[in-house]
Scaffold this motif. Sequence first.
Motif: not given
Lengths: 617, 227
Positions: A482-484, A486, B87, B91, B95, B118, B148-149
């Motif tokens: 989801r974040l990677g 993006r 990682m 992330l 976010a 993000l 998704g996002f």
Amino acid sequence: MTIVRTPEELENLKEKLVASSDPDRPRVSVCCGTGCRVLGSMDVIEAFRTELGSRGLGNEIGIVGTGCHGFCEKGPVVVLKPSGIFYQRVGVDDVAEIVSESLLNGAVIDRLIYVDPASGARVIYEEDVPFYQKQQRLVLDLNGDIDPTNIEDYIAFGGYYGLSKALHQMRPEKVVEEVTQSGLRGRGGAGFPAGLKWSLCREAKGDTKYIICNADEGDPGAYMDRSIMEGNPHRVLEGMIIGAYAIGAHEGYVYIRNEYPLAVENLRIAITQAEEYGLLGQNILGSGFDLSIHIRPGSGAFVCGEETALMASIEDRIGEPRPRPPYPAVSGLWGKPTNINNVETWANVPIVIDRGREAYSQIGTDQSTGTKIFSLVGNINNTGLVEVPMGATLSEIVYDIGGGIPAEKDCKAVQLGGPSGGCVPKEHFDVPIDYESLQELGAIMGSGGMVVCDEDTCMVELARFFMDFVQQESCGKCVPCRLGTRAMLDVLTGITRGLGQEGDIEYLEELGRQITASSLCGLGQTASNPVLSTIRHFRDEYEVHIRDGRCLAHVCKSLILYSIDAEKCTGCGRCLRKCPAEAISGAKKEPHVIDQDKCVKCGTCLELCKFDAVVVE
Amino acid sequence: MVTLSINGQQVQGVDGSSILEVAREHGIEIPTLCYHEALEPYGGCRLCVVELKAPRGPRLVASCVYPAEEGAVVETDSEIVHRSRRMTAELLLGAAPNAKVIQALAARMGVEKPRVSLSDNNCILCGLCVRACREIVGANAISLVNRGFTKEVSPPFEIGSNACVGCTTCVFLCPTGAIKLEEVLANRSVHHWDSDFEAVACKICGDHYLAPELAVDVEKVLSEENA
């Protein structure tokens, strides 16, 4: 309608159908695949009906509306049988002439025949068209001959013989063994051996088992499965019935994209007809074996092509993948052992059984047997559906079958396997297409999408396009995906806009590796492939974008400038009048100038200029 | 029982346990965000990844959902595990930069600043609230929607749902404080879901604390006990 209760009755029905159809009877085969439909083939077929009807030839000359012939670039495609005269780009206005000249007089209409752009040769017969010559049509072989809505057409060509053989001459274990020995591998992308998958499900504990046909083809530009289902749905059903018998399942599902209305319709018709003929439902072919097959239209999520998300969707839950183990073969749909194969895999099964494992495994390579269907799209002369034996080379597909790149441009690479796949640069076009060789190159076989990129393609932008697709289609359940994805999109977008920084490439590589290693499902685990493979093969393009702020392919708008060469410009005013941004000024017969602040880099001036005075840098 | 190796140590676990459960029983620390022992494991945050060297390894698996198999060889502290977690933490920090739990986690993983920003939404979509609402409370008032996002936690059709009984389990479980509760005397509202209702007062202490729907159940239980 006939109910077929034994292998002998199937044989008798076939013989009756063959005997009643005169092979010398003139017929018109009109491609009614989605591509040709869009180009007007339904009007063409209607025009043939009207024309033949008004001439009182309705009974003498047959008309078949078939599935996709493959040569979508030249649709609507019409083939006259038995002669094999091949007409392309046929319109309603051509129909009367085809009937009077070709069907009645045997003459060839010059303007409708295919001219090979490579050699300039005029090709009259279908079998001589270079696009078809290097193909080996194993799964698509009947697409140009049968009406997909008529089960008798399929039976007349030997349809359901594989099923009859499996049910009456083979024990289920033997069927699994035969598929295993044939070397058939899953055509959905990963290439898992089909026979092994079946045997895992067969051996799993449980009385209730399911089979599923994954028809959620979602890669951009891919339409292999669509064309199989539209053109020959019975072959898919026959494969599923054989598989269900081998595994011990009595219920099956076809999970199909609802964006494929014709495939859904043809499949529905096929299921109803197969039931009416006793080839599906209770006591199939008198064998005592029962199977019902349901259609489950999908809801438009790319991730539902992933096995566990697909099953969740059939169960009316959110289409999200779940961790494995347990594997579907042990605990799948509603917690029962389930075997999922994709459309093309199922469609290969009747061929394996009918012809036998030895004949089948002789096609292709040692490790990758049989054929593979690709949808050839992008910057290619012959857009269409291509079926080649495994081990064929990209060079054969792109140049011999695909006819090369339009406008005599150079080919740069082919993107295989869509958003989960990778690119293969031109230097490697002689590598045989099989599962292992492609993996070594950082690409995958994938389901069969093949996007050809010419020299004007920016590989960074291509990677950005696929990353944009994947990050939108990520289900969002796990963090790396989801974040990677993006984060990758943000970095790639920055690079294409001239905001790239030193270290971006290394960050993309590290992030890509972690997304691959840490994501929950296949979508995430392959999401970085387009980025990693373009970095691998076209690292210099990324570097030029970041270091020099230039896009050599002239695609990334932030990195290019349009200007007018004062020496070449005649001041004709053509560009000035058409510029949508009103960015061009200059007196008549004086060199014109582009106002960089107003220019939107649409390229209109470049296309219009007759004096090559517009320069892109 | 199954026997497996974690960080070179032979450990035993009950059949059907996850690697995470066995590890924790033996005092081996594995970081988690979306895991709660009272809820079905989700496998979403990927912080609990471990290196499975055998069988069929080496590869990373989420220890909260991966079964502890006989003969498995697991490393919870190897370099590839750390790289993955770093990682993931980076992330998450990109976010949800303001969430305390994420800041602490990132610091522990050695992440100072995320390379890509993000969003600044505190919700990290760990799904604890949704699972608790479904599995513990049984209300099913919220679920994860979109992809998704754009994925988020929401009541059906983004309308405040009367399925929410205001139990506040979600508020209690949310690791980042993204779900807030406001209590004004007799009123209780969970901001995130637009749920707002009067709470029933306790007959003994007088505090308002119970959702009207639950009051019926409580009275029933009490009357059964008194009978």
